[in-house]
Design a protein around this motif. Sequence first.
Motif, PDB file in Angstrom:
ATOM      1  N   ARG A 202      33.758 -27.729   9.291  1.00  0.00           N
ATOM      2  CA  ARG A 202      33.594 -26.585   9.683  1.00  0.00           C
ATOM      3  C   ARG A 202      34.456 -25.973   9.832  1.00  0.00           C
ATOM      4  NH1 ARG A 202      29.017 -29.950  11.506  1.00  0.00           N
ATOM      5  NH2 ARG A 202      27.139 -28.828  11.146  1.00  0.00           N
ATOM      6  N   ARG A 206      34.988 -21.550   8.663  1.00  0.00           N
ATOM      7  CA  ARG A 206      34.794 -20.317   9.787  1.00  0.00           C
ATOM      8  C   ARG A 206      36.367 -19.433   9.433  1.00  0.00           C
ATOM      9  NH1 ARG A 206      33.624 -24.044  13.918  1.00  0.00           N
ATOM     10  NH2 ARG A 206      35.455 -24.355  14.801  1.00  0.00           N
ATOM     11  N   GLU A 207      37.075 -20.168   8.545  1.00  0.00           N
ATOM     12  CA  GLU A 207      38.452 -19.347   7.837  1.00  0.00           C
ATOM     13  C   GLU A 207      38.252 -18.898   6.704  1.00  0.00           C
ATOM     14  OE1 GLU A 207      41.018 -18.673  10.221  1.00  0.00           O
ATOM     15  OE2 GLU A 207      39.537 -19.591  11.890  1.00  0.00           O
ATOM     16  N   ASP A 229      28.426 -17.240  12.441  1.00  0.00           N
ATOM     17  CA  ASP A 229      29.155 -16.437  12.500  1.00  0.00           C
ATOM     18  C   ASP A 229      30.326 -16.674  11.397  1.00  0.00           C
ATOM     19  OD1 ASP A 229      28.838 -14.844  14.788  1.00  0.00           O
ATOM     20  OD2 ASP A 229      29.818 -16.132  16.029  1.00  0.00           O
ATOM     21  N   ALA A 230      30.251 -17.967  11.850  1.00  0.00           N
ATOM     22  CA  ALA A 230      31.120 -18.996  10.207  1.00  0.00           C
ATOM     23  C   ALA A 230      30.895 -18.420   8.671  1.00  0.00           C
ATOM     24  CB  ALA A 230      30.579 -20.415  10.132  1.00  0.00           C
TER      25      ALA A 230
END
Length: 312
Positions: A202, A206-207, A229-230
């Motif tokens: 995860r 996210r990045e 958000d991810a």
Amino acid sequence: MTETIPVAVPRKGRPLEAVLDRLATRVEDSHHAPERQGVDVASIADSISSILRYEKAITKGNQTATDDVYDRLADYSDLSAPGRPEYTLLRDDRSGRPRRIVFDSVTIPLGDVELQLIGREEPFRALRTHDFAMGFDSADLVLEEVVELTADPLESIADLNARIDPHDTDVRVVAGLGDTVYHTLMGRPECRPDGSTAAFDRAFVREYEGPLCISPRYERLVEAVLGTDAIDGIEFCYPQNGREEEAAIADAGLGVYLTVTGSTARDHGLELGERLFPSETVLMQNLEEATDGTSIVADLFAGATADSELTV
């Protein structure tokens, strides 16, 4: 008078087999004894599973039947003895839309109640519309239909009920059957930034910005288990023209797919990452339709299962 409890189940596939296996095991281990009434639950469950596997093989072209589909249907649905299952014909989604024999119903006496398993294409939706008080379906369908999407990732089947809006549905998850496979993140090593050895998890997502290959029916599920958000900066893409999922993920670089061993993914040069969410057959109940009879059925199926990802 004995109360009949109708329970919606899938017409075919792994979830139906999980229900039949649990039923046979729990009846044998419990105080219920339908075999005294001439019904051998284990034999019935095994017969249904065997017939449906055979019919699936015929539909896929891996088996050739010697008799006509209607003759087989009549033979399978012989109701001369108590507890005999019924089957029906549906058009399959495969190329040419062949006719496929699928499960229709069976009634099992359980002392104070009769359990009637009834095949439905979408058991979860049948509960949502109050057509049934109880039913079985994949936990995936609950995510796809009703769970709230938030920035926080949904990591456990046990958290499903807390993410269901009570104004949206009266259906809740009661128990899991332990037939667990996992939605797993996987990617090609080239998908990492130069020199990185980061795990596909995860935090990596996210990045990450770029394509994420998934099955189209799982878009909302993936949003729920990764968190809203991810997925900023991520573009969902999907296997095209019937291409197998692992090959399409290899082309995209990163993706999510249901895995058991992951051997096919590795054959396509993919590394397996984090298990994002378990896929498991779950027993559900419409709380507004609950009765003493449904409680008996719930107790029968909701015995402790060491392999289940669900604790409620």
